[in-house]
Design a protein around this motif. Structure first.
Motif, PDB file in Angstrom:
ATOM      1  N   ALA A  59       1.052  -1.089  -0.035  1.00  0.00           N
ATOM      2  CA  ALA A  59       0.016  -0.036  -0.195  1.00  0.00           C
ATOM      3  C   ALA A  59       0.832   1.125  -0.203  1.00  0.00           C
ATOM      4  N   VAL A  60       1.881   1.352   0.776  1.00  0.00           N
ATOM      5  CA  VAL A  60       2.762   2.529   0.879  1.00  0.00           C
ATOM      6  C   VAL A  60       3.440   2.568  -0.433  1.00  0.00           C
ATOM      7  N   CYS A  61       3.988   1.585  -1.037  1.00  0.00           N
ATOM      8  CA  CYS A  61       4.549   1.485  -2.468  1.00  0.00           C
ATOM      9  C   CYS A  61       3.775   2.107  -3.344  1.00  0.00           C
ATOM     10  N   LEU A  62       2.279   1.866  -3.352  1.00  0.00           N
ATOM     11  CA  LEU A  62       1.501   2.317  -4.370  1.00  0.00           C
ATOM     12  C   LEU A  62       1.314   3.715  -4.248  1.00  0.00           C
ATOM     13  N   ARG A  63       1.314   4.125  -2.942  1.00  0.00           N
ATOM     14  CA  ARG A  63       0.856   5.594  -2.527  1.00  0.00           C
ATOM     15  C   ARG A  63       2.202   6.399  -3.051  1.00  0.00           C
ATOM     16  N   SER A  64       3.406   5.909  -2.970  1.00  0.00           N
ATOM     17  CA  SER A  64       4.580   6.392  -3.474  1.00  0.00           C
ATOM     18  C   SER A  64       4.542   6.702  -4.837  1.00  0.00           C
ATOM     19  N   ALA A  65       4.245   5.563  -5.576  1.00  0.00           N
ATOM     20  CA  ALA A  65       4.257   5.418  -7.039  1.00  0.00           C
ATOM     21  C   ALA A  65       3.062   6.611  -7.533  1.00  0.00           C
ATOM     22  N   MET A  66       2.055   6.697  -7.065  1.00  0.00           N
ATOM     23  CA  MET A  66       0.873   7.482  -7.284  1.00  0.00           C
ATOM     24  C   MET A  66       1.581   9.171  -6.977  1.00  0.00           C
ATOM     25  N   ASP A  67       1.969   9.454  -6.060  1.00  0.00           N
ATOM     26  CA  ASP A  67       2.627  10.602  -5.559  1.00  0.00           C
ATOM     27  C   ASP A  67       3.664  10.888  -6.709  1.00  0.00           C
ATOM     28  N   GLU A  68       4.661  10.151  -6.951  1.00  0.00           N
ATOM     29  CA  GLU A  68       5.627  10.497  -7.577  1.00  0.00           C
ATOM     30  C   GLU A  68       5.270  10.604  -9.133  1.00  0.00           C
ATOM     31  N   GLU A  69       4.328  10.102  -9.709  1.00  0.00           N
ATOM     32  CA  GLU A  69       3.811  10.033 -11.045  1.00  0.00           C
ATOM     33  C   GLU A  69       2.716  11.337 -11.134  1.00  0.00           C
ATOM     34  N   GLY A  70       2.405  11.763 -10.024  1.00  0.00           N
ATOM     35  CA  GLY A  70       1.338  12.755 -10.162  1.00  0.00           C
ATOM     36  C   GLY A  70       1.011  13.089 -11.271  1.00  0.00           C
ATOM     37  N   GLY A  71       1.471  14.206 -11.962  1.00  0.00           N
ATOM     38  CA  GLY A  71       0.941  14.869 -13.270  1.00  0.00           C
ATOM     39  C   GLY A  71       1.757  14.186 -14.404  1.00  0.00           C
ATOM     40  N   GLY A  82       3.160  -1.267  -6.228  1.00  0.00           N
ATOM     41  CA  GLY A  82       2.016  -1.550  -5.358  1.00  0.00           C
ATOM     42  C   GLY A  82       0.977  -2.485  -6.002  1.00  0.00           C
ATOM     43  N   GLY A  83       1.422  -3.284  -6.806  1.00  0.00           N
ATOM     44  CA  GLY A  83       0.629  -4.400  -7.167  1.00  0.00           C
ATOM     45  C   GLY A  83      -0.255  -3.937  -8.638  1.00  0.00           C
ATOM     46  N   LEU A  84       0.186  -2.735  -8.994  1.00  0.00           N
ATOM     47  CA  LEU A  84      -0.580  -2.443 -10.130  1.00  0.00           C
ATOM     48  C   LEU A  84       0.306  -2.061 -11.274  1.00  0.00           C
ATOM     49  N   THR A  85       0.084  -2.166 -12.642  1.00  0.00           N
ATOM     50  CA  THR A  85       0.890  -1.707 -13.960  1.00  0.00           C
ATOM     51  C   THR A  85       0.654  -0.283 -13.889  1.00  0.00           C
ATOM     52  N   GLU A  86       1.483   0.284 -14.889  1.00  0.00           N
ATOM     53  CA  GLU A  86       1.686   1.686 -15.020  1.00  0.00           C
ATOM     54  C   GLU A  86       0.092   2.158 -15.540  1.00  0.00           C
ATOM     55  N   HIS A  87      -0.349   1.350 -16.466  1.00  0.00           N
ATOM     56  CA  HIS A  87      -1.650   1.667 -17.035  1.00  0.00           C
ATOM     57  C   HIS A  87      -2.790   1.565 -15.804  1.00  0.00           C
ATOM     58  N   GLU A  88      -2.690   0.417 -14.970  1.00  0.00           N
ATOM     59  CA  GLU A  88      -3.669   0.579 -13.758  1.00  0.00           C
ATOM     60  C   GLU A  88      -3.712   1.701 -12.946  1.00  0.00           C
ATOM     61  N   ARG A  89      -2.292   2.224 -12.725  1.00  0.00           N
ATOM     62  CA  ARG A  89      -2.061   3.318 -11.796  1.00  0.00           C
ATOM     63  C   ARG A  89      -2.745   4.638 -12.422  1.00  0.00           C
ATOM     64  N   SER A  90      -2.658   4.813 -13.778  1.00  0.00           N
ATOM     65  CA  SER A  90      -2.959   5.897 -14.599  1.00  0.00           C
ATOM     66  C   SER A  90      -4.443   5.896 -14.377  1.00  0.00           C
ATOM     67  N   ALA A  91      -5.244   4.763 -14.641  1.00  0.00           N
ATOM     68  CA  ALA A  91      -6.532   4.707 -14.567  1.00  0.00           C
ATOM     69  C   ALA A  91      -7.075   4.944 -13.112  1.00  0.00           C
ATOM     70  N   LEU A  92      -6.131   4.309 -11.964  1.00  0.00           N
ATOM     71  CA  LEU A  92      -6.827   4.757 -10.678  1.00  0.00           C
ATOM     72  C   LEU A  92      -6.395   6.405 -10.348  1.00  0.00           C
ATOM     73  N   ALA A  93      -5.353   6.978 -11.033  1.00  0.00           N
ATOM     74  CA  ALA A  93      -5.183   8.423 -10.933  1.00  0.00           C
ATOM     75  C   ALA A  93      -6.472   9.339 -11.587  1.00  0.00           C
ATOM     76  N   ARG A  94      -6.771   8.668 -12.568  1.00  0.00           N
ATOM     77  CA  ARG A  94      -8.029   9.512 -13.316  1.00  0.00           C
ATOM     78  C   ARG A  94      -9.327   9.377 -12.167  1.00  0.00           C
ATOM     79  N   ARG A  95      -9.421   8.352 -11.670  1.00  0.00           N
ATOM     80  CA  ARG A  95     -10.674   7.852 -11.022  1.00  0.00           C
ATOM     81  C   ARG A  95     -10.639   8.664  -9.683  1.00  0.00           C
ATOM     82  N   LEU A  96      -9.468   8.918  -9.099  1.00  0.00           N
ATOM     83  CA  LEU A  96      -9.198   9.657  -7.833  1.00  0.00           C
ATOM     84  C   LEU A  96      -9.589  11.308  -8.090  1.00  0.00           C
ATOM     85  N   GLY A  97      -9.148  11.667  -9.273  1.00  0.00           N
ATOM     86  CA  GLY A  97      -9.074  12.788  -9.736  1.00  0.00           C
ATOM     87  C   GLY A  97     -10.609  13.249  -9.909  1.00  0.00           C
ATOM     88  N   GLN A  98     -11.058  12.341 -10.703  1.00  0.00           N
ATOM     89  CA  GLN A  98     -12.412  12.726 -11.135  1.00  0.00           C
ATOM     90  C   GLN A  98     -13.474  12.706  -9.493  1.00  0.00           C
TER      91      GLN A  98
END
Length: 108
Positions: A59-71, A82-98
């Motif tokens: 979970a901490v790894c995923l948080r770090s990836a999301m923070d680092e990859e921000g925009g 954090g258990g997600l591919t780059e495309h899955e993290r991108s989709a999660l970032a879009r969902r969280l942003g929306q």
């Protein structure tokens, strides 16, 4: 709602940094390249995700990836983190942003 927990390592103890506890760092088990599978290699992606399943800091790894990859653009993201591919993290970032944008509109 914050779905990805944060971790506050003990600043006095550098060994407490979550990065020292990742399942992907165990040299006897994991070649670092395993965590960077090709986009079109499902067996390799599954192998990397399996390592993440057992990881105590997933979970901490995923948080770090999301923070680092921000925009950043999806092309600048890489690997399974954090258990997600780059495309899955991108989709999660879009969902969280929306979700945040919708919450602000509802409150207005």
């Amino acid at each position: 709602m914050n779905l990805i927990p944060r971790h506050a390592p003990d600043a006095a103890d550098p060994r407490d940094d979550w990065r020292h506890h990742g399942g992907c760092l165990e040299p006897a088990r994991v070649d670092p390249e395993v965590m960077f599978p090709g986009r079109y290699d499902p067996p390799a992606i599954r192998r990397a995700k399996t390592i993440c399943l057992e990881c105590p800091v997933k979970a901490v790894c995923l948080r770090s990836a999301m923070d680092e990859e921000g925009g950043s653009r999806p092309q600048s993201r890489s690997g399974v983190r954090g258990g997600l591919t780059e495309h899955e993290r991108s989709a999660l970032a879009r969902r969280l942003g929306q979700g945040r944008a919708l919450g602000k509109r509802a409150a207005a």
